[in-house]
Enzyme design. Structure first.
Site, PDB file in Angstrom:
ATOM      1  CB  THR A  56      -7.375   5.148  11.175  1.00  0.00           C
ATOM      2  OG1 THR A  56      -6.751   5.694  10.192  1.00  0.00           O
ATOM      3  CG2 THR A  56      -7.432   6.091  12.607  1.00  0.00           C
ATOM      4  CG  ASP A 106      -1.673   1.041   1.329  1.00  0.00           C
ATOM      5  OD1 ASP A 106      -2.228   1.518   0.228  1.00  0.00           O
ATOM      6  OD2 ASP A 106      -2.219   1.581   2.451  1.00  0.00           O
ATOM      7  CG  HIS A 107      -0.438   4.904   0.428  1.00  0.00           C
ATOM      8  ND1 HIS A 107      -0.531   6.248  -0.325  1.00  0.00           N
ATOM      9  CD2 HIS A 107      -1.628   4.412   0.934  1.00  0.00           C
ATOM     10  CE1 HIS A 107      -1.834   6.518  -0.069  1.00  0.00           C
ATOM     11  NE2 HIS A 107      -2.395   5.628   0.697  1.00  0.00           N
ATOM     12  CG  ASN A 121      -6.823   1.357   0.279  1.00  0.00           C
ATOM     13  OD1 ASN A 121      -7.532   0.288  -0.232  1.00  0.00           O
ATOM     14  ND2 ASN A 121      -5.538   1.637   0.165  1.00  0.00           N
ATOM     15  CG  HIS A 146      -6.376   5.219  -0.626  1.00  0.00           C
ATOM     16  ND1 HIS A 146      -5.257   4.811  -0.274  1.00  0.00           N
ATOM     17  CD2 HIS A 146      -6.454   4.637  -1.916  1.00  0.00           C
ATOM     18  CE1 HIS A 146      -4.698   3.994  -0.998  1.00  0.00           C
ATOM     19  NE2 HIS A 146      -5.414   4.046  -2.183  1.00  0.00           N
ATOM     20  N   GLY A 147      -8.587   6.074   2.913  1.00  0.00           N
ATOM     21  CA  GLY A 147      -9.339   6.896   3.832  1.00  0.00           C
ATOM     22  C   GLY A 147     -10.779   6.156   4.401  1.00  0.00           C
ATOM     23  CG  HIS A 171      -5.061   8.436   4.024  1.00  0.00           C
ATOM     24  ND1 HIS A 171      -4.445   9.049   3.066  1.00  0.00           N
ATOM     25  CD2 HIS A 171      -5.227   7.226   3.560  1.00  0.00           C
ATOM     26  CE1 HIS A 171      -4.214   8.486   1.853  1.00  0.00           C
ATOM     27  NE2 HIS A 171      -4.940   7.190   2.441  1.00  0.00           N
ATOM     28  N   GLY A 172      -7.228   8.690   7.883  1.00  0.00           N
ATOM     29  CA  GLY A 172      -7.150   8.783   9.534  1.00  0.00           C
ATOM     30  C   GLY A 172      -8.269   9.330   9.784  1.00  0.00           C
TER      31      GLY A 172
HETATM   32  P1  13P Z   1      -8.029   5.055   6.982  1.00  0.00           P
HETATM   33  O1  13P Z   1      -6.418   5.061   7.879  1.00  0.00           O
HETATM   34  O2  13P Z   1      -8.625   6.392   7.103  1.00  0.00           O
HETATM   35  O3  13P Z   1      -8.912   3.969   7.288  1.00  0.00           O
HETATM   36  O4  13P Z   1      -7.197   4.864   5.386  1.00  0.00           O
HETATM   37  C1  13P Z   1      -6.531   3.975   5.426  1.00  0.00           C
HETATM   38  C2  13P Z   1      -5.976   3.796   3.794  1.00  0.00           C
HETATM   39  O5  13P Z   1      -6.505   4.601   3.025  1.00  0.00           O
HETATM   40  C3  13P Z   1      -4.708   3.267   3.618  1.00  0.00           C
HETATM   41  O6  13P Z   1      -4.128   3.127   2.585  1.00  0.00           O
END
Ligand code: 13P
Length: 285
Positions: free
Chosen positions: A235, A81-82, A232, A210-211, A182-183
């Site tokens: 968090t 990932d990333h 994805n 994502h996020g 994200h987060g």
């Molecule tokens: P979250 O941590 O917001 O769930 O996002 C995860 C993510 O996008 C990992 O690539």
């Protein structure tokens, strides 16, 4: 068992489900994610992001991800990932990861095209799928607070550029910015559903969210209906683990070693992912 990114996404498309793509930097998260996929008999993507290197390097956690995925009765993808460079993605492929994301989203468009094309070429040697990213997703993948960017439409993915990007790179799926961050959310996300529909139509490939933490059940379902096939998620699962570990210290203040904290932490991740899978998959058991 291992399946390809393409196979997982095809399952998502044919059942109108979102495939959970869970970051599993610890053994607790890894075993919990696999247990949930097995329980519901659904495909799931196990991910390791470069930003999690301080927790576990890909060389340490990667072989465990791969071995447990192969042994599992659930169909699983093992995904970088990333990846912030082609070299990092290569490290994953060398271990046996069969899918990767190259994140060139913060680079100028031409540069993003170049690194993504290079990654797709590399992936062909390993029979692996590739996810690219276009548009900027605010926040950090390690779950730190997302400061700013919520609702900033200048960061959203441009459909014309996205179509060109997919045609020129040949990616299997495209991570797009359409309102998630994200987060932890500090402000309510503003999701642009019409943009998802347009991106799916113009690019011809599954869209990746994502996020994925912190949306409502209705928001997940609407995004999936519009063309999001990979979600994805990290968090909120890891946050549930932390809260469970903290609670153990309150309930049993005499705890004097670390390992017992991992037991409720793992259970909390399992419960969190179980709830997620029930929303994302139309055929969850
Ligand atoms: P979250 O941590 O917001 O769930 O996002 C995860 C993510 O996008 C990992 O690539």
């Amino acid at each position: 068992m291992l399946i390809t990114l393409k196979e997982a996404l095809e399952y998502g498309e044919s059942t109108t489900s979102g495939i959970a793509a869970v970051n599993t930097p610890t053994l607790e998260m890894l075993t919990a994610a696999i247990a949930v996929a097995e329980k519901h008999e659904v495909p799931l993507i196990l991910q390791h992001a470069e930003v999690h290197e301080p927790v576990n390097t890909i060389e340490n956690i990667g072989p465990a991800m791969l071995e447990l995925a192969k042994r599992s009765s659930a169909p699983l993808v093992v995904h970088v990932d990333h990846g912030e460079s082609v070299d990092y993605v290569r490290r994953g492929f060398e271990i046996g990861f069969n899918s990767a994301m190259i994140d060139g989203s913060r680079l100028p468009f031409e540069e993003n095209l170049r690194v993504t094309k290079e990654t797709v070429e590399l992936a062909q040697n390993y029979g692996a799928g590739v996810e690219g990213e276009l548009g900027v997703m605010p926040g950090r993948e390690d779950g730190k607070d997302s400061d700013g960017g919520v609702g900033d439409e200048s960061l959203y993915t441009d459909p014309e550029l996205a179509a060109q990007f997919v045609a020129e790179t040949g990616v299997t799926a495209l991570a797009c910015s359409f309102g998630t961050v994200h987060g932890l959310y500090k402000a309510t996300p503003k999701l642009k559903y019409d943009l998802i529909t347009t991106l799916r139509e113009r690019t011809g490939v599954p869209i990746v969210m994502h996020g994925g933490s912190g949306l409502s059940n209705e928001e997940y379902r609407e995004c999936i209906a519009r063309g999001v096939q990979k979600i994805n998620y990290y968090t909120y699962a890891d946050k549930a683990a932390l809260e469970a570990a903290k609670q153990l210290l309150v309930d049993e203040p005499d705890t004097y070693v670390y390992s017992p904290l991992t037991v409720p932490a793992r259970k909390a991740v399992e419960e969190n992912l179980d709830a997620l899978v029930r929303v994302l998959y139309t055929r969850a058991n």
